[in-house]
Motif scaffolding. Structure first.
Motif, PDB file in Angstrom:
ATOM      1  N   GLU A 146       0.919  -1.063   0.042  1.00 41.76           N
ATOM      2  CA  GLU A 146       0.169   0.059  -0.062  1.00 41.76           C
ATOM      3  C   GLU A 146       0.707   1.193   0.028  1.00 41.76           C
ATOM      4  OE1 GLU A 146      -2.730  -0.301   3.544  1.00 41.76           O
ATOM      5  OE2 GLU A 146      -3.446  -2.156   2.666  1.00 41.76           O
ATOM      6  N   LEU A 147       1.967   1.242   0.864  1.00 43.34           N
ATOM      7  CA  LEU A 147       2.622   2.570   0.912  1.00 43.34           C
ATOM      8  C   LEU A 147       3.575   2.763  -0.185  1.00 43.34           C
ATOM      9  CD1 LEU A 147       4.163   1.946   4.803  1.00 43.34           C
ATOM     10  CD2 LEU A 147       2.279   3.484   3.989  1.00 43.34           C
ATOM     11  N   GLY A 148       4.337   1.742  -0.800  1.00 45.61           N
ATOM     12  CA  GLY A 148       4.980   1.977  -2.023  1.00 45.61           C
ATOM     13  C   GLY A 148       6.271   2.561  -1.447  1.00 45.61           C
ATOM     14  N   SER A 149       7.208   2.515  -2.306  1.00 49.02           N
ATOM     15  CA  SER A 149       8.633   2.559  -2.065  1.00 49.02           C
ATOM     16  C   SER A 149       8.927   3.867  -1.098  1.00 49.02           C
ATOM     17  CB  SER A 149       9.660   2.971  -3.342  1.00 49.02           C
ATOM     18  OG  SER A 149      10.923   3.443  -3.048  1.00 49.02           O
ATOM     19  N   GLU A 150       8.409   5.070  -1.481  1.00 53.41           N
ATOM     20  CA  GLU A 150       8.564   5.937  -0.603  1.00 53.41           C
ATOM     21  C   GLU A 150       8.193   6.016   0.720  1.00 53.41           C
ATOM     22  OE1 GLU A 150      10.273   9.274   1.352  1.00 53.41           O
ATOM     23  OE2 GLU A 150      10.938   8.458  -0.612  1.00 53.41           O
ATOM     24  N   GLY A 151       7.018   5.448   0.866  1.00 53.01           N
ATOM     25  CA  GLY A 151       6.254   5.270   2.243  1.00 53.01           C
ATOM     26  C   GLY A 151       7.049   4.289   3.310  1.00 53.01           C
ATOM     27  N   VAL A 152       7.565   3.234   2.392  1.00 51.61           N
ATOM     28  CA  VAL A 152       8.360   2.092   3.069  1.00 51.61           C
ATOM     29  C   VAL A 152       9.692   2.727   3.804  1.00 51.61           C
ATOM     30  CG1 VAL A 152       9.717  -0.137   2.957  1.00 51.61           C
ATOM     31  CG2 VAL A 152       7.498   0.308   2.019  1.00 51.61           C
ATOM     32  N   LEU A 153      10.318   3.634   2.977  1.00 49.13           N
ATOM     33  CA  LEU A 153      11.742   4.014   3.116  1.00 49.13           C
ATOM     34  C   LEU A 153      11.244   5.256   4.390  1.00 49.13           C
ATOM     35  CD1 LEU A 153      13.341   5.044  -0.109  1.00 49.13           C
ATOM     36  CD2 LEU A 153      13.946   3.240   1.434  1.00 49.13           C
ATOM     37  N   GLU A 154      10.346   5.671   4.488  1.00 48.96           N
ATOM     38  CA  GLU A 154      10.097   6.663   5.642  1.00 48.96           C
ATOM     39  C   GLU A 154       9.766   5.731   6.730  1.00 48.96           C
ATOM     40  OE1 GLU A 154      10.283   9.714   5.778  1.00 48.96           O
ATOM     41  OE2 GLU A 154       9.330   9.936   7.819  1.00 48.96           O
ATOM     42  N   GLU A 155       9.080   4.703   6.786  1.00 47.08           N
ATOM     43  CA  GLU A 155       8.974   4.032   7.849  1.00 47.08           C
ATOM     44  C   GLU A 155      10.313   3.405   8.428  1.00 47.08           C
ATOM     45  OE1 GLU A 155       6.631   3.336  10.120  1.00 47.08           O
ATOM     46  OE2 GLU A 155       4.714   4.017   8.991  1.00 47.08           O
ATOM     47  N   MET A 156      11.099   3.104   7.553  1.00 49.39           N
ATOM     48  CA  MET A 156      12.426   2.657   7.919  1.00 49.39           C
ATOM     49  C   MET A 156      13.287   3.756   8.482  1.00 49.39           C
ATOM     50  SD  MET A 156      12.331  -0.720   7.345  1.00 49.39           S
ATOM     51  CE  MET A 156      13.907  -1.172   7.735  1.00 49.39           C
ATOM     52  N   ARG A 157      13.147   4.891   8.044  1.00 49.97           N
ATOM     53  CA  ARG A 157      13.867   6.036   8.443  1.00 49.97           C
ATOM     54  C   ARG A 157      13.417   6.155  10.003  1.00 49.97           C
ATOM     55  NH1 ARG A 157      12.244   9.570   4.153  1.00 49.97           N
ATOM     56  NH2 ARG A 157      13.323   8.522   2.470  1.00 49.97           N
ATOM     57  N   LEU A 158      12.033   6.367  10.233  1.00 51.27           N
ATOM     58  CA  LEU A 158      11.710   6.542  11.686  1.00 51.27           C
ATOM     59  C   LEU A 158      12.047   5.380  12.595  1.00 51.27           C
ATOM     60  CD1 LEU A 158       7.887   7.426  10.724  1.00 51.27           C
ATOM     61  CD2 LEU A 158       9.491   8.874  11.926  1.00 51.27           C
ATOM     62  N   SER A 159      12.200   4.216  11.923  1.00 53.79           N
ATOM     63  CA  SER A 159      12.530   2.843  12.785  1.00 53.79           C
ATOM     64  C   SER A 159      13.840   3.115  13.306  1.00 53.79           C
ATOM     65  CB  SER A 159      12.266   1.692  12.230  1.00 53.79           C
ATOM     66  OG  SER A 159      13.425   1.454  11.377  1.00 53.79           O
ATOM     67  N   GLY A 160      14.794   3.883  12.721  1.00 60.84           N
ATOM     68  CA  GLY A 160      16.119   3.860  12.719  1.00 60.84           C
ATOM     69  C   GLY A 160      16.929   2.493  13.250  1.00 60.84           C
ATOM     70  N   LEU A 161      16.525   1.721  12.384  1.00 57.17           N
ATOM     71  CA  LEU A 161      17.110   0.313  12.411  1.00 57.17           C
ATOM     72  C   LEU A 161      18.569   0.292  11.650  1.00 57.17           C
ATOM     73  CD1 LEU A 161      16.836  -2.995  12.678  1.00 57.17           C
ATOM     74  CD2 LEU A 161      15.981  -2.836  10.231  1.00 57.17           C
ATOM     75  N   ARG A 162      19.362  -0.225  12.449  1.00 57.87           N
ATOM     76  CA  ARG A 162      20.709  -0.521  11.933  1.00 57.87           C
ATOM     77  C   ARG A 162      21.278  -1.812  11.563  1.00 57.87           C
ATOM     78  NH1 ARG A 162      24.315   3.241  15.861  1.00 57.87           N
ATOM     79  NH2 ARG A 162      25.905   2.569  14.388  1.00 57.87           N
ATOM     80  N   GLY A 163      21.716  -2.069  10.777  1.00 59.73           N
ATOM     81  CA  GLY A 163      22.230  -3.641  10.170  1.00 59.73           C
ATOM     82  C   GLY A 163      22.684  -4.273  11.437  1.00 59.73           C
ATOM     83  N   ARG A 164      22.382  -5.534  11.496  1.00 59.14           N
ATOM     84  CA  ARG A 164      22.682  -6.544  12.391  1.00 59.14           C
ATOM     85  C   ARG A 164      23.809  -7.332  12.131  1.00 59.14           C
ATOM     86  NH1 ARG A 164      19.965  -2.928  15.065  1.00 59.14           N
ATOM     87  NH2 ARG A 164      17.986  -3.569  16.078  1.00 59.14           N
ATOM     88  N   GLY A 165      24.267  -7.416  10.928  1.00 56.20           N
ATOM     89  CA  GLY A 165      25.168  -8.114  10.540  1.00 56.20           C
ATOM     90  C   GLY A 165      26.799  -7.954  10.938  1.00 56.20           C
ATOM     91  N   GLY A 166      26.956  -6.739  11.553  1.00 57.64           N
ATOM     92  CA  GLY A 166      28.198  -6.426  12.092  1.00 57.64           C
ATOM     93  C   GLY A 166      28.487  -4.901  12.102  1.00 57.64           C
TER      94      GLY A 166
END
Ligand code: FMN
Ligand code: FES
Ligand code: FES
Lengths: 603, 155
Positions: A146-166
């Motif tokens: 529903e959100l599309g690319s930009e919407g997903v990126l916005e959620e990801m920005r808000l989450s502040g998630l950082r890569g867990r691989g190292g």
């Protein structure tokens, strides 16, 4: 209807979970319809040290969880707990001697955990898509569509998630770079190589909740604009590969993968690539070389792989745990995710807590928890009543953290500041029987074997460091060795081609920083206080403490323990190899360490 | 026979370079090593220099250019196993079988491999023989574990 969950993660399988499972199935087969339970095989429940684990849950929130279950317990569990809801205290976890805890959530190992990446692991049958859907699976995908690319990126920005691989690179930023590229096709790669020795969280996620990883890849694909993905899975992970393979099929059948997903017009497909068994292939660019069917050597950077990656096309690579967090973020919102954790590190982290800790296993905790809480509250402290000495985090490029820093709050930035690293989340707890010089040598040796050899600083630097550390461990250390080690370390950090070489000296630097006296003891006094380096130490039995039980003499593989029952035993220093068999088991802790003299005897 | 098997494996894959590793892994599984004919055939099939495939075969630990034993002993020396004494097990296995890491016994029964973490750290130190995990192994138990795999009385 009750549901019985039988943990069939790698550790529980090794402890005989399959037998327990089939026995339970048999016992329940003839039950009355109203008590007939559903029996499910799950992935790792986390508390591996106490496996095999069986949980009996009713339809509400209540459960009874049993540990170290044996085949022979199955009948009793079926008749009492499954049929009548009765507790069998013997199989419960005990807070103290006479206090059995029934529910998993009252067990201190579980009660302070917070599960996002592992939200389904241990609670669903990974082979059953319906289980995943029942727990909100693929809701994140629907929202992303529903959100599309930009919407997903916005959620990801808000989450502040950082890569867990190292490296802890912000996931949103990586995806944005990928999304901006004009070159097609673009690829999404899941890094399931998990080479860090002593870490098994990615394997457990792939095994226990494969759809969450696939859903994470799908969401990444929507953000980036990709139609093809690869999951690079470590050679040794047979169970994980099988589980992901099955999940890919199921997802395809159900229309979550393939052409025109859920009638959205969006298409994405993914396939498995089996790793070849080389640690360096976990590095992002080496991994791509390996997928291309070449030797897995890292590439020069820049350009980043998100710009020029697989077959020179834009490629976004994420770690398994990173991807497993993504469906949660989309379904619950980036803000909800960002409420957990610290300023710079949001969310939770999964750690594989292993080594000399009492409760070995997988734990997921909010970022910012102290090392003390992790090791002592959740982990239950040190095995066999010994002394905590250090905890090693971050795998071969991480560092050792001493007792004095147990109050450190664990997040990406804090660990780096103190010379360790988050890495993939391996956490190896060591007690006073681990020698820090030998640990440093172990890691350098590991990396020396695994260095691809393409660049000189890493190839030669590691070789030299290994040589010096071996000299120190074997009693030929000299003045100036530590300075030489530090100089090599600096050069490697500045000049190596990839992160393997650039971080390879961390275990050496951090042990020199926090355990300098131990190095000095080896170099100057030719003594290994931990009693690990056999050329520098020898065991002795304290005659005052020894009660003459004789356990040591039966255990000693070198037959170095002499004496007779009920009298203090003695150790023949010529024969003793300081393997530690006696020390590990001596009920009276009567084994002490002494310096080994010139002729192999003690001074 | 072996040649037929090899060509069966190679031809199963499309003529794309990216399948090189997968094809070699299949050969490894079927024959317990990558024979020269295998490299030759694959190089021809994928239209790439054989030297490149050779360098892959030596780079990846999962691949071997010499036949491996009937039973593969994977002795874990991951960090968890290391600090719980895997070194002692290694010495013990080497002594009993007379082989070092990476070697195969003359009778072709065992190959000893030292690996990093088998994902069963809670049971460290761990030995994996073929598909069977042995956890919390002590040096004492090693002879017994191995003897179960010896067809003839070699121990
Ligand atoms: C030598 C080396 C080994 C690595 N091994 C792994 C690994 O096994 N798994 C992993 O996810 N990342 C590994 N990484 C990190 C990857 O390069 C990369 O940062 C990561 O996969 C990106 O995903 P993330 O942003 O989701 O963390 C390794 C890096 C280096 C330098
Ligand atoms: S494998 Fe069962 S708890 Fe980890
Ligand atoms: S370190 Fe040996 S199984 Fe993990």
């Amino acid at each position: 209807m009750k549901t019985v969950y039988v943990c069939c993660g790698t550790n529980c399988l090794a402890a005989g979970a399959k037998k327990v499972l089939s026995e339970l199935r048999q016992e329940c087969a003839g039950m009355e319809a109203e008590v007939l339970p559903r029996i499910k095989e799950t992935g790792c429940s986390g508390f591996c040290e106490y496996g095999p684990i069986v949980t009996i849950a009713d339809e509400g929130e209540n459960d009874i969880t049993y540990y170290r279950v044996k085949e022979s317990d199955a009948a009793e569990i079926a008749q009492k707990t499954i049929a009548k809801g009765e507790l069998i205290p013997r199989l419960c976890f005990h807070k103290d001697r006479n206090q059995p805890v029934a529910s998993k959530m009252e067990n201190p190992f579980y009660s302070s955990q917070k599960k996002i990446a592992l939200r389904n692991v241990g609670l669903i049958d990974p082979a059953d898509l319906q289980d995943y859907l029942a727990r909100g699976g693929y809701e994140g995908l629907k929202r992303a569509l529903e959100l599309g690319s930009e919407g997903v990126l916005e959620e990801m920005r808000l989450s502040g998630l950082r890569g867990r691989g190292g490296a802890g690179f912000p996931t949103a930023a990586k995806w944005e770079t990928g999304a901006k590229q004009k070159e097609f096709p673009k690829y999404i790669v899941c890094n399931g190589d998990e080479g860090d020795p002593g870490a098994f969280m990615d394997g457990s996620i792939m095994e226990g909740d494969p759809h969450s990883v696939i859903e994470g890849m799908l969401i990444a694909a929507i953000a980036v604009g990709s139609e093809q993905g690869f999951l690079y899975i470590r050679d040794e992970y047979v169970h994980a590969r099988r589980s992901i393979g099955k999940a890919l099929e199921e997802a395809k059948k159900a229309g979550f993968l393939g052409r025109n997903i859920l009638n959205s017009g969006f298409s994405f497909d993914a396939e498995i690539v089996r790793g070849g068994g080389a640690f360096v292939c976990g590095e992002g660019s080496a991994l791509l070389e390996s997928i291309e069917g070449k030797v897995g050597e890292p590439r020069h950077k820049p350009p980043r792989t998100s710009e020029v990656g697989l077959w020179r096309k834009p490629t976004v690579t994420n770690n398994v745990e990173t991807l497993a967090n993504v469906p949660f973020i989309l379904a619950k919102g980036g803000k909800a995710f960002a409420q957990i954790g610290t300023e710079g590190s949001k969310g939770t982290k999964v750690f594989a807590m292993v080594g000399k800790v009492k409760r070995t296993g997988l734990v997921e905790v909010p970022m910012g928890i102290t090392l003390h809480d992790l090791i002592f509250e959740i982990g239950g402290g040190i095995k066999n009543g010994r002394q905590f000495k250090a905890v090693q985090t971050g795998g071969p490029s991480g560092g050792c953290i001493p007792q004095s820093m147990l109050d450190l709050q664990v997040d990406f930035d804090n660990l780096t500041k103190f010379g360790a690293m988050m890495g993939s989340g391996g956490m190896i707890v060591m007690d006073d029987t681990s020698c820090m010089v030998e640990v440093a040598r172990y890691y350098v040796d590991f990396l020396c074997e695994e260095s691809c050899g393409k660049c000189t600083p890493c190839r030669e630097g590691l070789r030299q460091m290994r040589h010096i550390l071996t000299e120190i461990c074997e009693g030929r250390g000299q003045d100036g060795d530590l300075e030489t080690l530090e100089r090599i370390a600096r050069t490697m950090k500045d000049t190596a081609l990839c992160a393997l070489g650039r971080t390879a000296a961390n275990p050496v630097l951090s042990t020199i920083r926090y355990f300098r006296e131990e190095y000095n003891a080896h170099i100057h006094d030719k003594f290994c206080p931990a009693g690990v380096c056999s050329k520098l130490s020898v065991f002795k039995i304290d005659p005052e403490t020894c009660v003459g039980c004789g356990l040591c003499s039966t255990l000693c593989p070198a037959k170095a323990v002499i004496g007779e029952a009920k009298h203090p035993y003695r150790i023949d220093p010529q024969r003793c190899t300081t393997c530690g068999s006696c020390r590990n088991k001596c009920p009276k802790k009567a084994i002490i360490t002494e310096r080994r003299g010139e002729n192999g005897s003690k001074d | 026979m072996a040649n037929q098997e090899i060509s069966g494996i190679v031809m199963k894959y499309p003529q794309e370079r990216r399948f090189a590793l997968a094809a070699m892994q299949d050969m490894q599984r079927a024959l317990s090593y990558i024979p020269r004919e295998g490299l030759e055939l694959l190089a021809e099939h994928l239209q790439c220099p054989m030297a490149e495939l050779y360098s892959m075969a030596t780079f990846y630990k999962a691949l071997s250019l010499r036949p491996r034993g009937k039973h593969i002993i994977k002795l874990c020396n991951g960090t968890a196993c290391h600090i719980r004494g895997s070194v002692n097990l290694r010495k013990c296995v080497s002594e009993i079988l007379g082989i070092e890491a990476g070697e195969t016994t003359p009778d072709g029964l065992f190959t000893l491999e030292i690996v990093n973490c088998l994902g069963a750290c809670a049971s460290s130190p761990v030995i994996l023989i073929d598909d069977i995990f042995y956890g919390d192994v002590t040096a004492e138990q090693v002879p017994e574990i191995l003897s179960a795999y010896c067809e003839k009385e070699t121990i």
